[in-house]
Design a protein around this motif. Sequence first.
Motif, PDB file in Angstrom:
ATOM      1  N   SER A  97     -57.521 -41.446  27.497  1.00  0.00           N
ATOM      2  CA  SER A  97     -58.892 -42.421  27.762  1.00  0.00           C
ATOM      3  C   SER A  97     -59.375 -42.487  26.423  1.00  0.00           C
ATOM      4  O   SER A  97     -60.554 -41.750  26.137  1.00  0.00           O
ATOM      5  N   GLY A  98     -59.154 -43.278  25.561  1.00  0.00           N
ATOM      6  CA  GLY A  98     -59.670 -43.223  24.484  1.00  0.00           C
ATOM      7  C   GLY A  98     -60.990 -43.595  23.848  1.00  0.00           C
ATOM      8  O   GLY A  98     -61.346 -42.963  22.976  1.00  0.00           O
ATOM      9  N   SER A  99     -61.719 -44.015  24.979  1.00  0.00           N
ATOM     10  CA  SER A  99     -62.982 -44.502  24.492  1.00  0.00           C
ATOM     11  C   SER A  99     -64.165 -43.643  25.065  1.00  0.00           C
ATOM     12  O   SER A  99     -65.259 -43.585  24.705  1.00  0.00           O
ATOM     13  N   GLN A 100     -63.408 -42.399  25.562  1.00  0.00           N
ATOM     14  CA  GLN A 100     -64.678 -41.252  25.981  1.00  0.00           C
ATOM     15  C   GLN A 100     -64.694 -40.072  24.955  1.00  0.00           C
ATOM     16  O   GLN A 100     -63.958 -40.233  23.731  1.00  0.00           O
ATOM     17  N   ALA A 101     -65.945 -39.521  25.088  1.00  0.00           N
ATOM     18  CA  ALA A 101     -66.313 -38.557  24.092  1.00  0.00           C
ATOM     19  C   ALA A 101     -66.342 -37.153  24.730  1.00  0.00           C
ATOM     20  O   ALA A 101     -66.588 -36.955  25.913  1.00  0.00           O
ATOM     21  N   VAL A 102     -65.993 -36.093  23.935  1.00  0.00           N
ATOM     22  CA  VAL A 102     -66.059 -34.677  24.532  1.00  0.00           C
ATOM     23  C   VAL A 102     -66.870 -33.913  23.771  1.00  0.00           C
ATOM     24  O   VAL A 102     -66.673 -33.997  22.255  1.00  0.00           O
ATOM     25  N   SER A 103     -67.857 -33.251  24.201  1.00  0.00           N
ATOM     26  CA  SER A 103     -68.759 -32.218  23.766  1.00  0.00           C
ATOM     27  C   SER A 103     -68.527 -30.813  24.255  1.00  0.00           C
ATOM     28  O   SER A 103     -68.301 -30.545  25.359  1.00  0.00           O
ATOM     29  N   TYR A 104     -68.707 -29.872  23.117  1.00  0.00           N
ATOM     30  CA  TYR A 104     -68.740 -28.479  23.840  1.00  0.00           C
ATOM     31  C   TYR A 104     -69.973 -27.666  23.229  1.00  0.00           C
ATOM     32  O   TYR A 104     -70.263 -27.965  22.282  1.00  0.00           O
ATOM     33  N   VAL A 105     -70.530 -27.104  24.074  1.00  0.00           N
ATOM     34  CA  VAL A 105     -71.708 -26.289  23.878  1.00  0.00           C
ATOM     35  C   VAL A 105     -71.633 -24.996  24.190  1.00  0.00           C
ATOM     36  O   VAL A 105     -71.133 -24.725  25.486  1.00  0.00           O
ATOM     37  N   GLY A 106     -71.964 -23.935  23.413  1.00  0.00           N
ATOM     38  CA  GLY A 106     -72.165 -22.574  23.723  1.00  0.00           C
ATOM     39  C   GLY A 106     -73.531 -21.910  23.493  1.00  0.00           C
ATOM     40  O   GLY A 106     -74.218 -22.361  22.525  1.00  0.00           O
ATOM     41  N   ILE A 107     -73.965 -21.215  24.504  1.00  0.00           N
ATOM     42  CA  ILE A 107     -75.214 -20.562  24.315  1.00  0.00           C
ATOM     43  C   ILE A 107     -74.973 -18.965  24.491  1.00  0.00           C
ATOM     44  O   ILE A 107     -74.333 -18.469  25.158  1.00  0.00           O
ATOM     45  N   THR A 108     -76.076 -18.233  24.029  1.00  0.00           N
ATOM     46  CA  THR A 108     -75.989 -16.632  24.255  1.00  0.00           C
ATOM     47  C   THR A 108     -77.324 -16.513  25.048  1.00  0.00           C
ATOM     48  O   THR A 108     -78.259 -16.692  24.573  1.00  0.00           O
ATOM     49  N   SER A 109     -76.855 -15.781  26.110  1.00  0.00           N
ATOM     50  CA  SER A 109     -78.058 -15.011  26.806  1.00  0.00           C
ATOM     51  C   SER A 109     -78.793 -13.956  26.343  1.00  0.00           C
ATOM     52  O   SER A 109     -78.519 -13.404  25.314  1.00  0.00           O
ATOM     53  N   GLN A 110     -79.944 -13.519  26.850  1.00  0.00           N
ATOM     54  CA  GLN A 110     -80.586 -12.376  26.341  1.00  0.00           C
ATOM     55  C   GLN A 110     -79.899 -11.137  26.248  1.00  0.00           C
ATOM     56  O   GLN A 110     -79.944 -10.203  25.534  1.00  0.00           O
ATOM     57  N   GLU A 111     -78.624 -10.981  27.299  1.00  0.00           N
ATOM     58  CA  GLU A 111     -77.918  -9.991  27.675  1.00  0.00           C
ATOM     59  C   GLU A 111     -76.765 -10.172  26.456  1.00  0.00           C
ATOM     60  O   GLU A 111     -76.297  -9.029  26.334  1.00  0.00           O
ATOM     61  N   GLY A 112     -76.518 -11.122  25.582  1.00  0.00           N
ATOM     62  CA  GLY A 112     -75.798 -11.115  24.589  1.00  0.00           C
ATOM     63  C   GLY A 112     -74.401 -11.750  24.763  1.00  0.00           C
ATOM     64  O   GLY A 112     -73.417 -11.875  24.202  1.00  0.00           O
ATOM     65  N   ALA A 113     -74.370 -12.353  26.341  1.00  0.00           N
ATOM     66  CA  ALA A 113     -73.098 -12.907  26.734  1.00  0.00           C
ATOM     67  C   ALA A 113     -73.201 -14.406  26.188  1.00  0.00           C
ATOM     68  O   ALA A 113     -74.395 -15.152  26.293  1.00  0.00           O
ATOM     69  N   VAL A 114     -72.034 -14.957  26.089  1.00  0.00           N
ATOM     70  CA  VAL A 114     -71.813 -16.229  25.407  1.00  0.00           C
ATOM     71  C   VAL A 114     -71.339 -17.222  26.623  1.00  0.00           C
ATOM     72  O   VAL A 114     -70.266 -17.012  27.297  1.00  0.00           O
ATOM     73  N   TYR A 115     -71.908 -18.469  26.999  1.00  0.00           N
ATOM     74  CA  TYR A 115     -71.561 -19.192  28.113  1.00  0.00           C
ATOM     75  C   TYR A 115     -71.323 -20.624  27.413  1.00  0.00           C
ATOM     76  O   TYR A 115     -72.206 -21.133  26.549  1.00  0.00           O
ATOM     77  N   TRP A 116     -70.040 -21.017  27.782  1.00  0.00           N
ATOM     78  CA  TRP A 116     -69.757 -22.340  27.433  1.00  0.00           C
ATOM     79  C   TRP A 116     -69.619 -23.582  28.435  1.00  0.00           C
ATOM     80  O   TRP A 116     -69.406 -23.219  29.830  1.00  0.00           O
TER      81      TRP A 116
END
Length: 569
Positions: free
Chosen positions: A508-527
């Motif tokens: 589906s050529g017209s769509q865009a994809v984004s990825y975001v990662g965040i780090t919690s206070q405990e140091g774990a990374v969530y995507w």
Amino acid sequence: MKNFEKYSRAYFMPPVSSMKWSEKEYITEAPIWCSVDLRDGNQALVVPMSLEEKLEYFQLLVKSGFKEIEVGFPAASETEYAFLRTLIEQSLIPDDVTIQVLTQSREHIIRKTFESLQGVKKAVVHLYNSTSVAQREQVFKRSNDEIIGIAVTGAKLLKKYAGETEGDFKFQYSPESFTGTEMEFALDICNRVLDVWQPTEDQKVIINLPATVSFSMPHVYASQIEYMSDHLKFRDNVILSVHPHNDRGTGVADAELGMLAGAERVEGTLFGNGERTGNVDIVTLALNMFSHGVDPKLNFENIPEIISVYEPLTKMKVNERHPYGGELVFTAFSGSHQDAIAKGMKWREEKECQYWTVPYLMIDPKDIGREYEGDIIRINSQSGKGGIGYVLEQKYGLQLPQEMRESFGYSVKNVSDRLHKELKPDDIYDIFKKEYVNITAPIEFINYKFVQHDTYQTAVTIRINSEIQEFESGGNGRLDAISHGLQTNLGLHYRNLIYKEHALEIGSGSQAVSYVGITSQEGAVYWGCGIDVDIMTSSVKALFSAVNKMIVIVPLSIENAPSTGGSNN
């Protein structure tokens, strides 16, 4: 093991050292290929092919590029005879293809063989008789001179009947069970046959040296071939041929070393079908040469198509690990192998490499009709992030950040391990969508708008527990403004926001994809991942997906968060 003492080495070394072949590095040109699928291969099938099946198989061999095809033993049965007559009478033999027929050294059989060849344009008539010590002593109970007499008589009869039959005939002689024959005797009987045939430059003959039973290591067979090559009469007018069987699992090695030792022709079958452990596999031999940059002069550009014809006709199965043709031979399940292959493929794309050097892949699977998707990298509990990321990128166009690949890799491996099965690409994509894409609980993103574009002041509408809420916030950029609002208005705590985006070009050529990662206070990374027709919206959805994953893992009392109604932060 018990009883090993009862076995002795049933082969014979040449009387003089023959090791010149060992100085050669590789085979530099294709031999004359002769398929014996329709004779040696067919006689070994549990259910030999019918006339119609043999005709279809013959067409497969022609399409594959074989210029010499042994079509059978026409004097042995009516089916064999009828097959040959059908090929001739229906003009099914292309002008550039020579058929070959087998005959014993018996006059009535030779006579019927030539009767079956009436009307053929050209053919090889293949004469054989057994010469090994075991056959001479145990089966025929004949002296050496009597065994030579059988061969010489047959050679004379071939000349006689060829002279009485219209057509262009080439002669071939095989001292069957050559590998169990004393080399001096094998040489003597072949030279006696050559004395009868008197080959010339315009009328060459074939001396075929079969490993009817493979007794020795490949280097011994090579030395035997070299000895014969060096001492045969009329050598310049003799085409030296090999016909290895695979009793020791060395049929391909025997043929390769035999070619280094002087053989110019190879008899074998597709995928090695034949008596006992089979004949030498011409597919493997030819593609081994191909992997060294040598044109094998056969058309194996679509191995799956060849298999689709071969298996129904022979009722044989090409093993999953069979070189080149097997379903799994280009497949990597191991994480480290997958990572290396994925990086190698990327390297090849970026560098525009002249030569194929991808780790773990001897040749490019596409060159023989195999597909990257589903052939190279397949996923189970042993797979790694590189392979999983490669599958998503190749089939679905998703270019996960390196750090996210590791996170997702564990998810996929856990599912495969729990289910005890391989995961198909669609399975992997479904897991990714379920765990990462556009997650809407417990916080659902509704929409956003910029109140003041110059300061990135943003109003965001969300839904929590069926309740619509709105907050305003500002930041250093649009996504930063929304992220800041989530933290300050909902009491969330995270840091180190990682962001990547790209166009989704596959599917589906017209769509865009984004990825975001965040780090919690405990140091774990969530995507999280967001997919939308608008690039900014996809970014916001990716942020909310990451936040929702964090909330699910580290529950927060978002229902008790500060009021969001119209606040300005």
